[in-house]
Design an enzyme around this catalytic site. Structure first.
Site, PDB file in Angstrom:
ATOM      1  CG  ASP A   1      -2.161   0.892   1.003  1.00  0.00           C
ATOM      2  OD1 ASP A   1      -2.188   1.625  -0.003  1.00  0.00           O
ATOM      3  OD2 ASP A   1      -3.072   0.895   1.870  1.00  0.00           O
TER       4      ASP A   1
ATOM      5  CG  ASP B   1      -5.947   5.620  -2.860  1.00  0.00           C
ATOM      6  OD1 ASP B   1      -4.840   5.056  -2.725  1.00  0.00           O
ATOM      7  OD2 ASP B   1      -6.901   5.394  -2.095  1.00  0.00           O
TER       8      ASP B   1
ATOM      9  CB  CYS C   1     -13.125 -21.007  19.144  1.00  0.00           C
ATOM     10  SG  CYS C   1     -12.013 -21.185  17.752  1.00  0.00           S
TER      11      CYS C   1
ATOM     12  CB  CYS D   1      -8.899 -22.365  16.284  1.00  0.00           C
ATOM     13  SG  CYS D   1      -8.182 -21.270  17.523  1.00  0.00           S
TER      14      CYS D   1
ATOM     15  CB  CYS E   1      -9.899 -21.835  21.225  1.00  0.00           C
ATOM     16  SG  CYS E   1      -9.895 -20.117  20.702  1.00  0.00           S
TER      17      CYS E   1
END
Ligand code: GUN
Ligand code: ZN
Length: 647
Positions: free
Chosen positions: A89, A124, A274, A276, A279
């Site tokens: 960016d 931009d 969770c 995962c 977790c």
């Protein structure tokens, strides 16, 4: 830079994007890498979560002498130790957050090129939601001016030109259109972070749709700064291919866990909802006792596991054709998102989205709530009923909804009508609107699952659709077997129902008159021994159509294609290919977008089509992957899968 569609659903798509450092599968997310502070390294991200591409900030590298030196000497890939694709960016966001920063718009693009970025971004100008329109128009003008200059210096780096335009749909569309005229490779939608931070999802939907309307459909679209998985399904369904975010680490920094349904603060949880690896490894108490830095890294990992799980779910939903269902289910977990879906009820948005919507899906349409009836595919089938369906008789008898297929559910009653040779059209007042009996096996009429009682909004909407359909028609309702008493048994036999069925489906699928064109001769119908459903249709002993069991729609055979080609005037149902490749197509090779000269504007993804040469000579029949505007813009990938060629 190669970008090609592999599969699709809603206005979303699964694509392959090829960069100098490898190929990426989209939709995907680029985790933000801070070159000063890599809590989780890109390499680790690749191993743990399957990250294929990352984004880092060239302005941060540029303004730090040490980083700048390494980047210029060894390249950005060495700097962050990642050999996959890297996007950079430009500093626009820093300029928005910290006020004016000293940076030259061209110098920063050249810098990104010089450090070997795969995708660099123009500088931009950030447009914010509270700016006046005139101010935003100036910003867009400046952004486009910078984009024009940046294109000239991009070298072999892909260039991302950001669409700005605040919350003004027309300004977004103009900006997107102007940027699409340039030699730009990638289109981020910018200026949306404040909308997401404030859960202004209705404005976000408008920004995406109007940017998409102006953009070249063959280029990847990125939603700048979107990192919360909650909005991924909707953004993908509207046509976004990439996301990027530092949300995983920002949220982790204050003990917040990302989930597909929202965010949970560690303090408020009694246990971790969770499974995962993170977790599963720790309890809440163990996490709270950790050193702050270690804890942040572990929660950030959970956040990335969830983020990439949701992206896998989305890609699966696209492949299975049930992305809208996922969108609606996610929206049902957040009222702001639910409100934003109402934006999709506007006719102009339905019309835009319908162009990209596949004509048939692998899975049944599931009702999830009051938004389901507003899906583009439902809009299309209701519209086609009005435009393409022809009644056989003057009077119509209406049955209430029942189990599917209706011809089986109502078989006793229908047989009584047929036995008496009653000249009646049979219509079902279904949850999807009116369903003529001839179409009761066609997608989505048969392949849809609604509860017995839906919701008030759906009921009202469907009533209106039904009333529109029966306007000025002679109607009676089935109220019991006595209903038929007023119809004297008729001597003259009714039309053959199988023929009526084939004709009606052909008209709906290929266009008004298709049934008449195909069934013009001696018809022989072959049915399945097991299910007694129509399988193959022969006209004068030529195989013209096969019916697909999954969606009750037709596969067009070469002999059927010849009849439709003769009946329909150019460009109806056609995909025109370059004369140079017609020999390959005749060998059965598929049609690549690059060689498509023109196409019927009414063709939709997964429609059957007639493949013709530049003189409108039929050379093959196939199934489209793209619609017209896509076929004419994509330079890579397949446009039509050829099935049967004239040889
Ligand atoms: N990051 C988040 N939003 C933006 C944006 O509008 N432009 C650029 N260049 N980067 C962003
Ligand atoms: Zn977890």
């Amino acid at each position: 830079m190669k970008f090609e569609i592999k599969d699709r659903d809603a206005a979303g798509r699964i694509c392959k994007f090829t960069t100098k450092h490898g190929t990426i599968n989209t939709p995907t997310l680029l985790p933000v890498i801070n070159p000063n502070k890599m809590l989780i390294t890109p390499k680790e991200m690749k191993n743990l979560f399957g990250v294929e591409i990352v984004i880092t900030n060239s302005y941060i590298i540029f303004k730090d002498k040490k980083l700048r030196k390494i980047a210029l000497e060894k390249g950005v890939h060495k700097l962050i130790d990642f050999n996959g694709p890297i996007m950079t960016d430009s500093g626009t966001f820093q300029s928005y957050v910290y006020g004016d920063i000293k940076i030259d718009p061209i110098e920063i693009v050249e810098f990104q090129r010089d450090i070997g970025s795969d995708i660099g971004t123009i500088l931009d100008v950030f447009s914010t939601p509270n700016q006046k329109k005139s101010e935003v128009e100036q910003i867009v003008k400046e952004t486009v001016k910078r984009a024009k200059k940046s294109v000239d210096v991009k070298g072999d780096m892909a260039l991302a030109c950001t669409v700005q335009g605040s919350i003004y749909p027309d300004v977004r569309q103009i900006c997107a259109k102007q940027l699409s005229k340039l030699d730009s490779d990638f289109f981020p939608i910018g200026g949306v972070v404040p909308l997401m931070e404030n859960q202004r999802y209705t404005d976000l939907v408008r920004c995406i749709i109007y940017s998409k309307k102006g953009l070249d459909p063959s280029k990847p679209v990125h939603l700048f700064g979107a990192g919360h998985p909650l909005i991924f399904p909707l953004a993908v369904a509207l046509g976004c291919d990439f996301f990027d975010s530092s949300a995983y680490v920002k949220y982790a920094n204050d003990d917040r866990f990302l989930f597909p349904w929202g965010t949970e603060k560690l303090d408020n949880l009694i246990e971790l909802p969770c499974s995962c690896p993170i977790c599963s490894k720790y309890t809440k108490t163990e996490l709270l006792k950790m050193d702050k830095n270690v804890k942040t890294i572990e929660i950030a990992k959970h956040n990335l596991y969830i983020t990439f799980m949701e992206l896998k779910k989305i890609r699966n939903a696209i492949a299975q054709g049930n992305l809208w269902e996922l969108v609606e289910r996610r929206a049902n977990s957040n009222p702001y998102l639910l409100e934003a879906l109402k934006e999709l009820r506007k006719k102009e948005n339905k019309e835009f989205l319908e162009q990209f919507e596949p004509t048939s899906k692998k899975k049944a349409l599931f009702y999830t709530g009051c938004q389901t009836i507003h899906r583009p595919e439902v809009y299309r089938i209701q519209k086609r009923l009005l435009e393409r369906y022809n009644e056989s008789y003057d009077t119509t008898i209406v049955f209430p909804d029942g189990t599917k297929p209706y011809s089986v559910y109502y078989s006793d009653k229908i047989n009584r009508i047929f036995k008496r040779n009653c000249k009646l059209n049979i219509l079902i007042d279904s949850h999807l609107g009116p369903v003529p009996l001839e179409l009761d096996e066609m997608y989505p009429f048969a392949q849809s699952i609604f509860p017995d009682v839906t919701d008030k909004e759906t009921e009202e909407f469907v009533t209106k659709i039904f009333d529109d359909f029966i306007k000025n028609k002679n109607m009676i309702c089935w109220t019991g077997s006595a209903t038929l008493n007023e119809f004297q048994p008729n001597q003259e036999e009714c039309k053959d129902f199988d023929i009526m069925r084939i004709s009606a489906i052909s008209d709906m699928q290929f266009g008004k008159g298709a049934g008449k064109a195909i069934l013009n001769g001696k018809i022989r119908i072959v049915k399945s021994k097991k299910t007694s459903k129509i399988r193959n249709i022969y006209c004068n002993e030529k195989h013209v159509l096969s019916m697909r069991a999954e969606d009750g729609m037709f596969t067009l055979k070469l002999d059927g294609a010849k009849l439709l080609h003769k009946y329909f005037k150019y460009p109806k149902l056609r995909v025109v290919v370059d004369d140079d490749v017609s020999a390959f197509i005749k060998e059965g090779k598929s049609v690549f977008s690059k060689f498509v000269k023109d196409c019927d504007p009414e063709i939709r993804p997964f429609d059957e089509c007639l493949i013709v040469n530049e003189s409108d000579v039929l050379i093959a029949v196939g199934r489209c992957l793209l619609n017209r505007i896509e076929m004419l813009s994509f330079s890579y990938g397949m446009a039509v899968k050829t099935r049967d060629a004239v040889g």
